[in-house]
Design an enzyme around this catalytic site. Structure first.
Site, mmCIF file in Angstrom:
data_model
loop_
_atom_site.group_PDB
_atom_site.id
_atom_site.type_symbol
_atom_site.label_atom_id
_atom_site.label_comp_id
_atom_site.label_asym_id
_atom_site.label_seq_id
_atom_site.Cartn_x
_atom_site.Cartn_y
_atom_site.Cartn_z
ATOM 1 N N SER A 264 37.733 65.167 -48.084
ATOM 2 C CA SER A 264 36.731 65.364 -49.138
ATOM 3 C C SER A 264 36.832 66.767 -49.723
ATOM 4 O O SER A 264 37.511 67.630 -49.171
ATOM 5 C CB SER A 264 35.330 65.162 -48.556
ATOM 6 N N LYS A 265 36.111 66.963 -50.809
ATOM 7 C CA LYS A 265 36.091 68.272 -51.446
ATOM 8 C C LYS A 265 35.542 69.317 -50.477
ATOM 9 O O LYS A 265 35.984 70.459 -50.459
ATOM 10 C CB LYS A 265 35.242 68.194 -52.713
ATOM 11 N N ARG A 266 34.588 68.882 -49.657
ATOM 12 C CA ARG A 266 34.011 69.832 -48.689
ATOM 13 C C ARG A 266 35.044 70.356 -47.699
ATOM 14 O O ARG A 266 35.002 71.513 -47.304
ATOM 15 C CB ARG A 266 32.843 69.179 -47.948
ATOM 16 N N GLY A 268 38.148 70.837 -48.321
ATOM 17 C CA GLY A 268 38.926 71.827 -49.063
ATOM 18 C C GLY A 268 38.160 73.144 -49.164
ATOM 19 O O GLY A 268 38.717 74.214 -48.942
ATOM 20 N N ASP A 269 36.867 73.041 -49.492
ATOM 21 C CA ASP A 269 36.054 74.250 -49.636
ATOM 22 C C ASP A 269 35.990 75.011 -48.305
ATOM 23 O O ASP A 269 36.069 76.230 -48.268
ATOM 24 C CB ASP A 269 34.630 73.886 -50.075
#
Ligand code: GLU
Length: 506
Positions: A264-266, A268-269
């Site tokens: 998920s994008k999380r 990556g963050d």
């Protein structure tokens, strides 16, 4: 083997394209090109509540950056167009009506309150509510299976809200085949009667998707694993329409680098890597998400990395440009199980591709960065710099840190290295070295190396005693390419100036 291959990438424009979506597009592209087929882009924008205005352009830009352009799609070879489902809206009703006529679908007039109550009643008994054969007729539900034709017409004419549901056949063992997963069997009694069409005149994903795949003559549906649960309905819809179904291939998920579940994008963050191909600005919130392009990835490295998330050629070879991928790609070598994303491997690919780029190409990428820093060295000089540092670089934006000393006199010296290497007597030794260097006439890398080394040998001192402080003086730290290459590049005057600086400051 394959003839008339037509595949499609059918994203919903609800936001930026996740790398999982890019991989789906890539596999479709590779498959199409391998069999001289056609790669179609279709925008599935029937769900207006989730529509995001800049998402379609983002998708097109991303495919372009990846160099996997579509052959047919919005604004391009529109022979099966339009390719935006919102522009095909009128078409779907006719197909929903056809299914009603043939008894494969029915009207439902249940209010959302009534369905909620039904759901709760089921839950109270520890059951899950599904709308299908077991309750569609004879219970509390209101639909065209229990109402007379006249009653149905009256309700529709009076503007009552309705949906059209698929009438899933009962007691059937559905046999399906997936190109990646093999045979799949499902008992149709476990399926629910999905909504195909809504009273607001819009089809749902399922109906629009099948109608369009058929009308666009799609031969292979290659899409993410999250659509596998929809496959039985889709196969049944083809049967209901009396159409030949395309072949299906469901791709494995891309998984988190650590832990379980979908990337998920999380993730990556949290771990510091992008999950989108291009930078994306959310117009509503102003949030900016980083992209592979802006992070400095070469698109061919990115594509190579993505190709390996779920597929492998069955050999040890890892570096494949697009052409080689087209040649090697096969659906049967796509794995069933999820592929763990590895951000370090992404960097590794970029570094590998860096080595395959010509010095000329890399120099053209470096020159604007130098210009921004106010450095106006000629291209020939920068070419040499690039050639000496590219081996150590992962990204073009690493170049400056790896090469600033070619352009600027160091103003600081690494404290730890200075303490260790600049000792009593070093200043005097460097002073002597200046005299030595002044007398060198042929200031090439080879000759300065030869003369300085001869001088050190004659003095009967360790090489390190001279070489380390010399490197520190020229570079500011104990790093960088071959020292005599640096000396030859910056020239005699600058070499002496840097030694004098170091003597003064250290
Ligand atoms: N619109 C669907 C999506 O957003 C397409 C799924 C499919 O390929 O059938 O992924």
């Amino acid at each position: 083997m394959e003839s008339n291959v037509r595949v499609r990438f059918a994203p919903s424009p609800t936001g930026p394209l996740h790398i999982g979506g890019v991989r789906t597009a890539l596999y479709n592209y590779l498959f199409a090109k391998k069999y001289n087929g056609t790669f179609v882009l279709r925008i599935e924008d029937t769900d207006q509540t989730r529509y995001v205005a800049n998402a379609e352009q983002y998708i097109i830009d991303a495919l372009e950056w990846c160099k996997i352009p579509f052959d047919e799609g919005p604004g391009k070879n529109e022979k099966f167009g339009p390719y935006r489902q919102s522009e095909r809206k009128e078409l779907y009703k006719e197909y929903a009506d056809k299914l009603i006529e043939t008894g494969w679908a029915y009207y439902c007039f249940d209010s959302s309150e009534a369905l909620d109550a039904e759901r709760k009643a089921h839950e109270a008994e520890g059951k899950t509510f599904i709308y299908n054969w077991h309750n569609r007729a004879g219970g509390t539900l209101i639909n065209s299976l229990v109402l007379t034709d006249e009653e149905v017409q009256n309700r529709i004419n009076s503007g009552e809200n309705y949906v059209i549901r698929f009438k899933t056949p009962q007691d059937e063992l559905l046999r399906m085949e997936d190109e990646i997963r093999g045979n799949i069997r499902i008992d149709t009694n476990t399926l629910d009667d999905k909504i195909l069409f809504k009273g607001d005149g819009m089809p749902t994903y399922h109906l629009a998707n099948i109608v369009d795949d058929h009308l666009m003559e799609i031969s292979h549906v290659i899409r993410g694993e999250e659509w596998l649960p929809s496959m039985p309905l889709h196969v049944l819809l083809y049967k209901a329409f009396g159409w030949d179904a395309p072949k299906f291939a469901h791709l494995p998920l891309i998984l988190k680098p650590v832990g379980k579940g979908k990337l998920s994008k999380r993730d990556g963050d949290k771990l510091g890597f992008p999950v989108f191909p291009l930078e994306y600005t959310n117009d509503a919130t102003g949030d900016v998400s980083r992209g592979y392009k802006e992070d400095g990835y070469f698109s061919d490295a990115f594509i190579n990395m993505l190709a390996f998330l779920g597929w492998n050629p069955g050999t040890e070879q890892e570096l494949f440009n697009l052409e080689a991928l087209i040649e090697a790609f096969e659906l049967k070598r796509v794995s069933k199980s999820g592929a763990k994303f590895n951000p370090d491997k992404a960097k590794w690919f970029n570094q590998q591709y860096m080595q395959t780029k010509s010095d000329d190409e890399l120099t053209d990428l470096y020159l604007p960065i130098l210009k921004e820093k106010g450095i106006t060295k000629d291209k020939e000089f920068v070419l040499k710099v690039v050639s000496s540092i590219k081996e150590r670089a992962v990204f073009v934006h690493d170049f400056w840190d790896l090469s600033n000393f070619f352009f600027e006199t160091p103003t600081e010296y690494d404290a730890k290295a200075s303490k260790k290497n600049w000792k009593e007597g070093t200043a005097e030794l460097m002073q002597e070295l200046i005299t030595q260097i002044s007398s060198i006439e042929d200031f090439t890398s080879e000759n300065t190396e030869k003369e300085i080394k001869e001088w050190i040998t004659a003095k009967e001192i360790g090489f390190g005693k001279v070489m380390q402080p010399l490197r520190l003086s020229l570079v500011g730290k104990l790093a960088g390419p071959h020292l005599f290459d640096i000396i030859a590049m910056i020239g005699k005057e600058e070499t002496i100036k840097r030694l004098e600086n170091a003597i003064e400051k250290l």
